[in-house]
Design a protein around this motif. Structure first.
Motif: not given
Length: 563
Positions: A377-383, A503-514, A542-549
Protein backbone atom coordinates in the motif's frame (compact mmCIF):
# COMPACT_ATOMS: atom_id res chain seq x y z
CA UNK A 1 3.18 -28.76 -29.27
CA UNK A 2 6.27 -30.93 -28.84
CA UNK A 3 9.52 -29.05 -28.26
CA UNK A 4 11.93 -28.94 -31.16
CA UNK A 5 14.93 -31.11 -30.53
CA UNK A 6 18.60 -30.62 -31.27
CA UNK A 7 21.65 -30.65 -29.08
CA UNK A 8 23.41 -27.57 -27.76
CA UNK A 9 25.97 -26.71 -30.39
CA UNK A 10 27.77 -23.41 -30.76
CA UNK A 11 25.78 -20.85 -32.66
CA UNK A 12 28.51 -20.15 -35.21
CA UNK A 13 30.98 -22.21 -37.18
CA UNK A 14 28.77 -25.32 -37.17
CA UNK A 15 29.82 -28.04 -39.59
CA UNK A 16 27.63 -29.37 -42.38
CA UNK A 17 27.09 -32.71 -40.64
CA UNK A 18 26.17 -30.99 -37.39
CA UNK A 19 23.67 -28.74 -39.15
CA UNK A 20 22.23 -31.71 -41.06
CA UNK A 21 21.90 -33.73 -37.86
CA UNK A 22 20.05 -30.93 -36.11
CA UNK A 23 17.73 -30.33 -39.06
CA UNK A 24 16.98 -34.05 -39.24
CA UNK A 25 16.26 -33.93 -35.50
CA UNK A 26 13.70 -31.17 -36.06
CA UNK A 27 12.24 -33.11 -39.00
CA UNK A 28 11.53 -35.98 -36.60
CA UNK A 29 8.35 -34.17 -35.53
CA UNK A 30 6.93 -34.97 -39.00
CA UNK A 31 8.72 -38.28 -39.54
CA UNK A 32 5.65 -40.16 -40.77
CA UNK A 33 4.79 -37.62 -43.44
CA UNK A 34 8.40 -37.28 -44.51
CA UNK A 35 8.71 -41.08 -44.64
CA UNK A 36 5.74 -41.20 -47.03
CA UNK A 37 7.31 -38.44 -49.11
CA UNK A 38 10.67 -40.24 -49.18
CA UNK A 39 9.08 -43.54 -50.22
CA UNK A 40 7.18 -41.74 -52.97
CA UNK A 41 10.46 -40.21 -54.18
CA UNK A 42 12.17 -43.61 -54.17
CA UNK A 43 9.31 -45.40 -55.95
CA UNK A 44 9.00 -42.56 -58.45
CA UNK A 45 12.66 -42.79 -59.38
CA UNK A 46 12.51 -46.58 -59.61
CA UNK A 47 9.44 -46.22 -61.81
CA UNK A 48 11.59 -44.01 -64.05
CA UNK A 49 14.19 -46.78 -64.24
CA UNK A 50 11.42 -49.28 -64.93
CA UNK A 51 9.99 -47.12 -67.71
CA UNK A 52 13.33 -46.84 -69.49
CA UNK A 53 14.15 -50.54 -69.01
CA UNK A 54 10.73 -51.84 -70.09
CA UNK A 55 10.72 -49.37 -72.99
CA UNK A 56 14.04 -50.73 -74.21
CA UNK A 57 12.80 -54.32 -73.88
CA UNK A 58 9.59 -53.38 -75.74
CA UNK A 59 11.62 -52.10 -78.69
CA UNK A 60 13.93 -55.12 -78.64
CA UNK A 61 11.04 -57.60 -78.43
CA UNK A 62 9.29 -55.89 -81.35
CA UNK A 63 12.53 -56.16 -83.32
CA UNK A 64 12.86 -59.84 -82.42
CA UNK A 65 16.11 -59.25 -80.53
CA UNK A 66 14.75 -60.18 -77.11
CA UNK A 67 12.34 -62.65 -75.65
CA UNK A 68 9.01 -61.82 -74.05
CA UNK A 69 5.76 -60.40 -75.37
CA UNK A 70 5.62 -56.78 -76.51
CA UNK A 71 2.23 -56.41 -74.78
CA UNK A 72 3.80 -57.27 -71.44
CA UNK A 73 6.62 -54.75 -71.82
CA UNK A 74 4.22 -52.12 -73.12
CA UNK A 75 1.85 -52.60 -70.19
CA UNK A 76 4.75 -52.41 -67.76
CA UNK A 77 5.92 -49.16 -69.39
CA UNK A 78 2.43 -47.66 -69.02
CA UNK A 79 2.25 -48.78 -65.39
CA UNK A 80 5.63 -47.18 -64.67
CA UNK A 81 4.52 -43.96 -66.37
CA UNK A 82 1.44 -43.78 -64.15
CA UNK A 83 3.59 -44.57 -61.11
CA UNK A 84 5.93 -41.68 -61.89
CA UNK A 85 3.06 -39.18 -61.99
CA UNK A 86 1.38 -40.48 -58.83
CA UNK A 87 4.63 -40.68 -56.84
CA UNK A 88 5.80 -37.21 -57.90
CA UNK A 89 2.43 -35.74 -56.87
CA UNK A 90 2.47 -37.48 -53.48
CA UNK A 91 6.10 -36.56 -52.89
CA UNK A 92 5.51 -32.85 -53.54
CA UNK A 93 2.22 -32.63 -51.64
CA UNK A 94 3.18 -34.54 -48.50
CA UNK A 95 6.70 -33.11 -48.22
CA UNK A 96 5.49 -29.50 -48.48
CA UNK A 97 2.66 -29.99 -45.99
CA UNK A 98 5.13 -31.50 -43.52
CA UNK A 99 7.74 -28.81 -44.24
CA UNK A 100 5.36 -25.91 -43.57
CA UNK A 101 4.24 -27.50 -40.32
CA UNK A 102 7.89 -27.75 -39.28
CA UNK A 103 8.49 -24.11 -40.23
CA UNK A 104 5.53 -23.09 -38.07
CA UNK A 105 7.01 -25.05 -35.15
CA UNK A 106 10.40 -23.42 -35.71
CA UNK A 107 8.91 -19.92 -35.65
CA UNK A 108 7.02 -20.69 -32.44
CA UNK A 109 10.20 -22.11 -30.91
CA UNK A 110 12.15 -19.04 -32.04
CA UNK A 111 9.59 -16.68 -30.50
CA UNK A 112 9.74 -18.67 -27.27
CA UNK A 113 13.52 -18.35 -27.22
CA UNK A 114 13.35 -14.62 -27.95
CA UNK A 115 11.01 -14.25 -24.97
CA UNK A 116 13.60 -15.94 -22.76
CA UNK A 117 16.46 -13.92 -24.19
CA UNK A 118 14.69 -10.54 -23.98
CA UNK A 119 15.67 -7.96 -23.17
CA UNK A 120 19.22 -8.52 -21.92
CA UNK A 121 20.51 -10.82 -24.68
CA UNK A 122 18.82 -8.92 -27.51
CA UNK A 123 20.36 -5.51 -26.81
CA UNK A 124 23.13 -6.05 -29.35
CA UNK A 125 20.93 -7.63 -32.01
CA UNK A 126 19.26 -5.57 -34.72
CA UNK A 127 15.49 -5.94 -34.91
CA UNK A 128 15.57 -6.24 -38.69
CA UNK A 129 18.11 -9.05 -38.49
CA UNK A 130 15.94 -10.95 -36.00
CA UNK A 131 12.97 -10.39 -38.32
CA UNK A 132 15.03 -11.74 -41.22
CA UNK A 133 15.80 -14.93 -39.27
CA UNK A 134 12.17 -15.37 -38.19
CA UNK A 135 10.74 -14.91 -41.69
CA UNK A 136 13.24 -15.24 -44.55
CA UNK A 137 15.81 -17.60 -43.04
CA UNK A 138 13.26 -20.06 -41.67
CA UNK A 139 11.44 -19.95 -45.02
CA UNK A 140 14.73 -20.85 -46.73
CA UNK A 141 15.10 -23.91 -44.47
CA UNK A 142 11.90 -25.23 -46.08
CA UNK A 143 14.08 -26.47 -48.95
CA UNK A 144 15.83 -28.96 -46.67
CA UNK A 145 12.61 -30.53 -45.41
CA UNK A 146 10.69 -30.52 -48.71
CA UNK A 147 13.40 -31.13 -51.32
CA UNK A 148 16.41 -32.76 -49.69
CA UNK A 149 15.46 -35.77 -47.58
CA UNK A 150 13.94 -37.83 -50.43
CA UNK A 151 16.81 -37.19 -52.90
CA UNK A 152 19.35 -38.19 -50.23
CA UNK A 153 17.88 -41.70 -50.05
CA UNK A 154 17.52 -41.85 -53.83
CA UNK A 155 21.17 -40.87 -54.10
CA UNK A 156 22.14 -44.18 -52.50
CA UNK A 157 19.52 -46.60 -53.80
CA UNK A 158 19.41 -45.58 -57.47
CA UNK A 159 23.15 -45.91 -58.21
CA UNK A 160 23.27 -49.20 -56.28
CA UNK A 161 20.44 -50.61 -58.38
CA UNK A 162 22.03 -49.44 -61.62
CA UNK A 163 25.41 -50.86 -60.63
CA UNK A 164 23.79 -54.21 -59.84
CA UNK A 165 22.23 -54.25 -63.30
CA UNK A 166 25.59 -53.27 -64.82
CA UNK A 167 27.35 -56.12 -63.00
CA UNK A 168 24.63 -58.52 -64.17
CA UNK A 169 25.24 -57.54 -67.79
CA UNK A 170 29.04 -57.57 -67.46
CA UNK A 171 31.47 -56.77 -64.69
CA UNK A 172 33.31 -54.35 -66.98
CA UNK A 173 30.33 -51.98 -66.94
CA UNK A 174 30.46 -51.95 -63.15
CA UNK A 175 34.11 -50.95 -63.33
CA UNK A 176 33.50 -47.97 -65.64
CA UNK A 177 30.34 -46.70 -63.91
CA UNK A 178 31.37 -46.95 -60.25
CA UNK A 179 34.00 -44.15 -60.35
CA UNK A 180 31.59 -41.81 -62.13
CA UNK A 181 28.87 -42.39 -59.55
CA UNK A 182 31.35 -41.79 -56.74
CA UNK A 183 32.33 -38.46 -58.29
CA UNK A 184 28.79 -37.27 -59.06
CA UNK A 185 27.07 -38.51 -55.89
CA UNK A 186 29.75 -37.87 -53.28
CA UNK A 187 32.91 -36.03 -54.31
CA UNK A 188 31.28 -33.14 -56.20
CA UNK A 189 28.49 -32.46 -53.65
CA UNK A 190 30.92 -32.37 -50.71
CA UNK A 191 33.34 -30.14 -52.63
CA UNK A 192 30.49 -27.84 -53.70
CA UNK A 193 29.27 -27.38 -50.13
CA UNK A 194 32.77 -26.84 -48.78
CA UNK A 195 33.73 -24.23 -51.39
CA UNK A 196 30.39 -22.42 -51.36
CA UNK A 197 29.64 -22.37 -47.64
CA UNK A 198 31.11 -18.91 -47.01
CA UNK A 199 29.33 -17.52 -50.07
CA UNK A 200 25.95 -18.63 -48.76
CA UNK A 201 26.71 -17.25 -45.29
CA UNK A 202 27.75 -13.88 -46.72
CA UNK A 203 24.58 -13.66 -48.81
CA UNK A 204 22.21 -14.43 -45.91
CA UNK A 205 24.06 -11.99 -43.62
CA UNK A 206 23.80 -9.20 -46.18
CA UNK A 207 20.08 -9.88 -46.60
CA UNK A 208 19.65 -9.56 -42.83
CA UNK A 209 21.64 -6.31 -42.74
CA UNK A 210 19.50 -4.79 -45.49
CA UNK A 211 16.27 -5.73 -43.70
CA UNK A 212 17.56 -4.16 -40.49
CA UNK A 213 18.47 -1.02 -42.43
CA UNK A 214 15.00 -0.84 -44.05
CA UNK A 215 13.15 -1.46 -40.77
CA UNK A 216 15.17 1.32 -39.13
CA UNK A 217 14.58 3.64 -42.10
CA UNK A 218 10.82 3.15 -42.10
CA UNK A 219 10.65 3.65 -38.31
CA UNK A 220 12.62 6.91 -38.58
CA UNK A 221 10.99 8.47 -41.63
CA UNK A 222 9.90 11.52 -39.66
CA UNK A 223 13.44 12.22 -38.44
CA UNK A 224 14.85 11.58 -41.91
CA UNK A 225 12.52 14.20 -43.35
CA UNK A 226 13.10 16.73 -40.57
CA UNK A 227 16.90 16.61 -40.82
CA UNK A 228 17.17 16.16 -44.59
CA UNK A 229 18.82 12.78 -44.18
CA UNK A 230 17.00 11.18 -47.12
CA UNK A 231 19.77 11.34 -49.74
CA UNK A 232 22.37 9.81 -47.41
CA UNK A 233 19.92 7.14 -46.32
CA UNK A 234 19.16 6.27 -49.94
CA UNK A 235 22.89 6.07 -50.63
CA UNK A 236 23.25 3.65 -47.72
CA UNK A 237 20.40 1.50 -49.05
CA UNK A 238 22.00 1.50 -52.51
CA UNK A 239 25.37 0.41 -51.12
CA UNK A 240 23.82 -2.43 -49.14
CA UNK A 241 21.83 -3.51 -52.20
CA UNK A 242 25.00 -3.56 -54.28
CA UNK A 243 26.64 -5.68 -51.61
CA UNK A 244 23.75 -8.16 -51.86
CA UNK A 245 24.07 -8.17 -55.64
CA UNK A 246 27.78 -8.94 -55.40
CA UNK A 247 27.10 -11.79 -52.99
CA UNK A 248 24.24 -13.05 -55.20
CA UNK A 249 26.54 -12.88 -58.25
CA UNK A 250 29.15 -15.02 -56.46
CA UNK A 251 26.42 -17.44 -55.38
CA UNK A 252 25.09 -17.66 -58.96
CA UNK A 253 28.56 -18.33 -60.39
CA UNK A 254 29.10 -21.08 -57.85
CA UNK A 255 25.65 -22.51 -58.52
CA UNK A 256 26.22 -22.64 -62.27
CA UNK A 257 29.56 -24.34 -61.76
CA UNK A 258 27.99 -26.87 -59.43
CA UNK A 259 25.12 -27.67 -61.79
CA UNK A 260 27.17 -27.80 -65.00
CA UNK A 261 30.20 -29.83 -63.84
CA UNK A 262 28.26 -33.12 -63.35
CA UNK A 263 27.01 -32.88 -66.94
CA UNK A 264 30.55 -33.60 -68.13
CA UNK A 265 30.74 -36.75 -66.03
CA UNK A 266 27.28 -37.90 -67.16
CA UNK A 267 28.30 -37.77 -70.80
CA UNK A 268 31.66 -39.27 -69.90
CA UNK A 269 29.82 -42.21 -68.35
CA UNK A 270 27.81 -42.71 -71.52
CA UNK A 271 30.97 -42.63 -73.60
CA UNK A 272 32.57 -45.14 -71.23
CA UNK A 273 29.56 -47.47 -71.54
CA UNK A 274 29.77 -47.28 -75.34
CA UNK A 275 33.53 -47.84 -75.21
CA UNK A 276 33.12 -50.83 -72.90
CA UNK A 277 30.38 -52.30 -75.11
CA UNK A 278 32.59 -51.82 -78.18
CA UNK A 279 35.50 -53.52 -76.47
CA UNK A 280 33.29 -56.45 -75.48
CA UNK A 281 31.86 -56.69 -79.00
CA UNK A 282 35.37 -56.86 -80.44
CA UNK A 283 36.08 -59.66 -78.01
CA UNK A 284 33.05 -61.61 -79.17
CA UNK A 285 30.67 -60.71 -76.34
CA UNK A 286 27.24 -61.21 -77.88
CA UNK A 287 24.60 -59.60 -75.65
CA UNK A 288 23.52 -56.44 -77.48
CA UNK A 289 20.09 -56.52 -75.81
CA UNK A 290 21.64 -56.33 -72.35
CA UNK A 291 23.87 -53.43 -73.39
CA UNK A 292 20.92 -51.49 -74.82
CA UNK A 293 18.80 -52.03 -71.70
CA UNK A 294 21.73 -50.97 -69.50
CA UNK A 295 22.20 -47.83 -71.59
CA UNK A 296 18.55 -46.86 -71.09
CA UNK A 297 18.71 -47.57 -67.35
CA UNK A 298 21.97 -45.62 -66.91
CA UNK A 299 20.40 -42.66 -68.73
CA UNK A 300 17.42 -42.72 -66.36
CA UNK A 301 19.63 -43.13 -63.33
CA UNK A 302 21.83 -40.17 -64.21
CA UNK A 303 18.84 -37.93 -64.95
CA UNK A 304 17.73 -38.48 -61.33
CA UNK A 305 21.11 -38.35 -59.58
CA UNK A 306 22.12 -35.31 -61.61
CA UNK A 307 19.25 -33.37 -59.99
CA UNK A 308 21.24 -33.69 -56.77
CA UNK A 309 23.46 -30.85 -57.99
CA UNK A 310 20.45 -28.51 -57.93
CA UNK A 311 19.73 -29.63 -54.39
CA UNK A 312 23.33 -28.97 -53.35
CA UNK A 313 23.41 -25.48 -54.87
CA UNK A 314 20.28 -24.51 -52.95
CA UNK A 315 21.57 -26.08 -49.74
CA UNK A 316 24.28 -23.41 -49.53
CA UNK A 317 21.66 -20.82 -48.61
CA UNK A 318 19.73 -23.34 -46.53
CA UNK A 319 22.69 -24.19 -44.32
CA UNK A 320 23.59 -20.51 -43.94
CA UNK A 321 20.00 -19.76 -42.89
CA UNK A 322 19.96 -22.72 -40.50
CA UNK A 323 23.18 -21.56 -38.87
CA UNK A 324 21.69 -18.10 -38.22
CA UNK A 325 18.58 -19.75 -36.73
CA UNK A 326 20.58 -22.04 -34.44
CA UNK A 327 22.79 -19.11 -33.38
CA UNK A 328 19.72 -17.64 -31.67
CA UNK A 329 18.35 -20.94 -30.43
CA UNK A 330 21.70 -21.81 -28.82
CA UNK A 331 22.08 -18.49 -27.04
CA UNK A 332 21.84 -18.61 -23.27
CA UNK A 333 19.29 -16.40 -21.52
CA UNK A 334 20.61 -13.89 -19.05
CA UNK A 335 17.84 -14.93 -16.67
CA UNK A 336 17.16 -18.56 -15.77
CA UNK A 337 14.36 -19.78 -13.57
CA UNK A 338 15.00 -21.81 -10.44
CA UNK A 339 14.42 -25.57 -11.02
CA UNK A 340 11.80 -25.53 -8.24
CA UNK A 341 10.38 -21.99 -8.38
CA UNK A 342 8.22 -20.59 -5.60
CA UNK A 343 4.72 -19.40 -6.48
CA UNK A 344 4.25 -15.91 -5.12
CA UNK A 345 1.34 -15.06 -2.84
CA UNK A 346 -0.03 -11.53 -2.40
CA UNK A 347 2.93 -9.15 -2.14
CA UNK A 348 3.32 -7.70 1.34
CA UNK A 349 6.86 -6.37 1.21
CA UNK A 350 9.70 -5.78 -1.27
CA UNK A 351 13.26 -5.38 0.00
CA UNK A 352 16.16 -3.98 -2.02
CA UNK A 353 19.22 -5.07 -0.06
CA UNK A 354 22.58 -3.46 -1.02
CA UNK A 355 21.66 -3.71 -4.70
CA UNK A 356 24.33 -3.10 -7.37
CA UNK A 357 24.16 -3.44 -11.14
CA UNK A 358 26.17 -2.71 -14.29
CA UNK A 359 25.02 -3.42 -17.85
CA UNK A 360 28.51 -4.63 -18.75
CA UNK A 361 30.87 -6.34 -16.35
CA UNK A 362 33.80 -4.24 -17.52
CA UNK A 363 32.02 -0.90 -17.04
CA UNK A 364 31.16 1.19 -14.02
CA UNK A 365 28.04 0.06 -12.19
CA UNK A 366 24.90 2.14 -12.71
CA UNK A 367 23.54 1.26 -9.25
CA UNK A 368 25.71 0.73 -6.21
CA UNK A 369 24.76 -0.47 -2.74
CA UNK A 370 21.10 0.60 -2.94
CA UNK A 371 18.82 -0.39 -0.05
CA UNK A 372 15.19 0.42 0.69
CA UNK A 373 11.96 -1.38 1.55
CA UNK A 374 8.53 -1.05 -0.06
CA UNK A 375 5.57 -2.02 2.12
CA UNK A 376 2.10 -3.03 0.94
CA UNK A 377 0.00 0.00 0.00
CA UNK A 378 3.00 2.32 0.13
CA UNK A 379 3.69 4.74 -2.70
CA UNK A 380 7.34 5.53 -3.34
CA UNK A 381 8.72 7.93 -5.91
CA UNK A 382 12.21 7.71 -7.40
CA UNK A 383 13.84 10.80 -8.86
CA UNK A 384 17.27 11.60 -10.25
CA UNK A 385 19.24 12.63 -13.30
CA UNK A 386 19.01 10.79 -16.61
CA UNK A 387 21.18 7.68 -16.70
CA UNK A 388 21.41 7.46 -12.94
CA UNK A 389 19.63 4.05 -12.86
CA UNK A 390 16.00 4.88 -12.06
CA UNK A 391 14.48 2.69 -14.79
CA UNK A 392 17.08 0.01 -14.12
CA UNK A 393 15.70 -0.50 -10.61
CA UNK A 394 12.27 -1.55 -11.87
CA UNK A 395 13.77 -3.75 -14.57
CA UNK A 396 15.74 -5.57 -11.90
CA UNK A 397 12.55 -5.95 -9.89
CA UNK A 398 10.91 -7.71 -12.85
CA UNK A 399 14.07 -9.81 -13.37
CA UNK A 400 14.89 -8.55 -16.84
CA UNK A 401 18.49 -8.58 -15.58
CA UNK A 402 20.28 -10.08 -12.60
CA UNK A 403 21.93 -7.76 -10.03
CA UNK A 404 25.72 -7.81 -10.03
CA UNK A 405 25.60 -7.43 -6.26
CA UNK A 406 23.07 -7.51 -3.43
CA UNK A 407 19.62 -9.02 -3.54
CA UNK A 408 15.92 -8.28 -4.00
CA UNK A 409 13.47 -10.13 -1.78
CA UNK A 410 9.68 -10.28 -1.96
CA UNK A 411 7.89 -11.47 1.15
CA UNK A 412 11.38 -12.44 2.38
CA UNK A 413 11.82 -14.78 -0.62
CA UNK A 414 14.89 -14.11 -2.81
CA UNK A 415 13.78 -12.94 -6.24
CA UNK A 416 15.81 -15.69 -7.94
CA UNK A 417 13.65 -18.38 -6.35
CA UNK A 418 10.30 -16.91 -7.43
CA UNK A 419 8.47 -18.18 -10.52
CA UNK A 420 8.81 -15.60 -13.33
CA UNK A 421 5.20 -16.08 -14.37
CA UNK A 422 4.01 -15.62 -10.80
CA UNK A 423 6.24 -12.56 -10.33
CA UNK A 424 5.09 -10.79 -13.48
CA UNK A 425 1.45 -11.60 -12.88
CA UNK A 426 1.54 -9.70 -9.58
CA UNK A 427 3.68 -6.78 -10.70
CA UNK A 428 2.61 -4.65 -13.65
CA UNK A 429 5.01 -2.26 -15.30
CA UNK A 430 4.10 0.82 -17.33
CA UNK A 431 7.04 1.99 -19.44
CA UNK A 432 7.63 5.41 -20.98
CA UNK A 433 6.81 4.19 -24.48
CA UNK A 434 3.55 2.30 -25.01
CA UNK A 435 3.51 -0.16 -27.88
CA UNK A 436 0.18 -0.26 -29.70
CA UNK A 437 -0.65 -3.52 -31.49
CA UNK A 438 -2.46 -3.66 -34.81
CA UNK A 439 -5.79 -4.54 -33.21
CA UNK A 440 -8.79 -2.71 -31.79
CA UNK A 441 -8.43 -0.23 -28.94
CA UNK A 442 -10.39 -2.61 -26.70
CA UNK A 443 -8.00 -5.47 -27.49
CA UNK A 444 -5.00 -3.24 -26.83
CA UNK A 445 -6.32 -2.30 -23.39
CA UNK A 446 -7.37 -5.90 -22.66
CA UNK A 447 -3.73 -6.94 -23.04
CA UNK A 448 -3.49 -6.17 -19.33
CA UNK A 449 -6.14 -8.79 -18.54
CA UNK A 450 -6.98 -11.36 -21.23
CA UNK A 451 -10.67 -12.18 -21.17
CA UNK A 452 -11.71 -8.89 -19.61
CA UNK A 453 -15.26 -7.83 -20.45
CA UNK A 454 -16.18 -4.44 -21.91
CA UNK A 455 -17.29 -3.04 -18.55
CA UNK A 456 -13.82 -3.63 -17.10
CA UNK A 457 -12.14 -2.19 -20.20
CA UNK A 458 -14.28 0.94 -20.12
CA UNK A 459 -13.71 1.40 -16.38
CA UNK A 460 -9.93 1.23 -16.90
CA UNK A 461 -10.16 3.69 -19.78
CA UNK A 462 -12.07 6.10 -17.57
CA UNK A 463 -9.46 5.81 -14.84
CA UNK A 464 -6.77 6.59 -17.42
CA UNK A 465 -8.84 9.55 -18.74
CA UNK A 466 -8.94 8.17 -22.28
CA UNK A 467 -12.62 7.12 -22.37
CA UNK A 468 -13.81 10.42 -23.83
CA UNK A 469 -11.33 10.25 -26.69
CA UNK A 470 -12.27 6.64 -27.49
CA UNK A 471 -16.02 7.29 -27.31
CA UNK A 472 -15.68 10.12 -29.85
CA UNK A 473 -14.25 7.74 -32.47
CA UNK A 474 -16.73 6.44 -35.10
CA UNK A 475 -16.26 2.80 -34.00
CA UNK A 476 -15.47 3.56 -30.37
CA UNK A 477 -13.62 0.78 -28.60
CA UNK A 478 -13.72 -1.37 -31.75
CA UNK A 479 -11.65 1.12 -33.74
CA UNK A 480 -8.77 -0.72 -35.48
CA UNK A 481 -5.48 0.71 -34.32
CA UNK A 482 -3.88 -0.14 -37.64
CA UNK A 483 -5.86 2.73 -39.18
CA UNK A 484 -5.41 5.15 -36.27
CA UNK A 485 -2.04 4.23 -34.81
CA UNK A 486 0.01 6.76 -36.75
CA UNK A 487 -2.31 9.60 -35.72
CA UNK A 488 -2.24 8.96 -31.97
CA UNK A 489 -0.44 11.58 -29.94
CA UNK A 490 2.16 10.59 -27.35
CA UNK A 491 -0.31 11.40 -24.58
CA UNK A 492 -3.04 9.24 -26.10
CA UNK A 493 -0.65 6.32 -26.45
CA UNK A 494 0.47 6.74 -22.87
CA UNK A 495 -3.07 6.86 -21.54
CA UNK A 496 -3.92 3.64 -23.40
CA UNK A 497 -0.87 2.12 -21.71
CA UNK A 498 -2.08 3.39 -18.34
CA UNK A 499 -5.53 1.87 -18.93
CA UNK A 500 -3.83 -1.41 -19.86
CA UNK A 501 -1.79 -1.39 -16.64
CA UNK A 502 -4.76 -0.49 -14.45
CA UNK A 503 -6.89 -3.25 -15.94
CA UNK A 504 -4.45 -5.89 -14.71
CA UNK A 505 -5.21 -4.89 -11.09
CA UNK A 506 -1.76 -5.93 -9.79
CA UNK A 507 -0.40 -6.11 -6.26
CA UNK A 508 2.39 -3.74 -7.30
CA UNK A 509 2.09 -1.07 -9.98
CA UNK A 510 5.43 0.11 -11.34
CA UNK A 511 5.32 3.25 -13.48
CA UNK A 512 8.28 4.61 -15.45
CA UNK A 513 7.67 8.29 -16.33
CA UNK A 514 3.87 7.72 -16.45
CA UNK A 515 3.09 11.38 -17.15
CA UNK A 516 5.95 12.28 -19.51
CA UNK A 517 3.53 12.78 -22.44
CA UNK A 518 0.51 14.00 -20.45
CA UNK A 519 -0.63 17.57 -20.10
CA UNK A 520 -1.21 19.09 -16.65
CA UNK A 521 -4.95 18.32 -16.62
CA UNK A 522 -4.54 14.62 -17.45
CA UNK A 523 -1.62 14.35 -15.03
CA UNK A 524 -3.76 15.65 -12.19
CA UNK A 525 -6.57 13.27 -13.15
CA UNK A 526 -4.21 10.30 -13.13
CA UNK A 527 -2.72 11.23 -9.74
CA UNK A 528 -6.20 11.66 -8.30
CA UNK A 529 -7.19 8.20 -9.55
CA UNK A 530 -4.08 6.61 -8.05
CA UNK A 531 -4.76 8.29 -4.72
CA UNK A 532 -8.49 7.53 -4.46
CA UNK A 533 -8.88 4.15 -6.18
CA UNK A 534 -5.52 2.46 -5.62
CA UNK A 535 -5.06 3.16 -1.95
CA UNK A 536 -4.23 -0.49 -1.15
CA UNK A 537 -1.99 -0.99 -4.19
CA UNK A 538 1.76 -0.74 -3.75
CA UNK A 539 3.06 1.81 -6.27
CA UNK A 540 6.58 2.60 -7.39
CA UNK A 541 6.87 5.67 -9.62
CA UNK A 542 9.96 6.80 -11.52
CA UNK A 543 9.73 10.35 -12.79
CA UNK A 544 11.63 13.53 -13.59
CA UNK A 545 8.57 15.59 -12.65
CA UNK A 546 8.26 16.61 -9.02
CA UNK A 547 4.54 17.18 -9.61
CA UNK A 548 4.06 13.48 -10.50
CA UNK A 549 5.47 12.46 -7.11
CA UNK A 550 3.32 14.86 -5.07
CA UNK A 551 1.21 12.20 -3.34
CA UNK A 552 4.02 9.70 -2.73
CA UNK A 553 4.66 8.60 0.85
CA UNK A 554 8.40 8.79 0.26
CA UNK A 555 10.68 10.09 -2.46
CA UNK A 556 14.08 8.53 -3.09
CA UNK A 557 16.57 10.70 -4.91
CA UNK A 558 19.33 8.79 -6.67
CA UNK A 559 22.68 10.57 -6.89
CA UNK A 560 25.91 9.77 -8.65
CA UNK A 561 28.73 8.34 -6.56
CA UNK A 562 30.80 11.34 -7.67
CA UNK A 563 28.43 13.88 -6.10
Amino acid sequence: MKPLRGGPVAGSGMGIFTLSRRLFSIAGAQKRSLAVSTLASIFGNFAHLGLMGSGALLILSCAGLSGGYPLVWGSLALLCSAGIGICRYLEGLVSHVAAYKLLADMRVALFGMLRRLAPARLLDRQKGDILSVAVADIETIEFFFAHTIGPLFTLILLPLTTLCIAARVNILFLGVLLPVYLVICFALPLLAIKTGRSIGQDYRKRIGDLKSFMVESVASLKEIQIFGYGERRMAGALEKTRGINRAAHALTLHRQLVTSTPVFFVYLARILVIAAASYLALGGYGNPAGVIVLSFVVSASFSSTQSLTTVISNLLETYAAAERYFAIMDDRPEITEDPSPVELDAIEEIEFDKLSFGYRRDREEVIQNLSFTLKKGEKIGIIGESGIGKSTIIRLLLRFWEPTGGEIRINSIPLKKISLKSLRSRITMLEQETFIFNDTIAANIALGKPGADMEEIILSAKRAHIHGFISALPEGYQTPMGELNGRLSGGERQRIGIARAMLSNPDVLVMDEPTSSLDVLNEKGLLKTLKEEYEDTTILIVSHRRSTLTDCDRILRLVSRHE
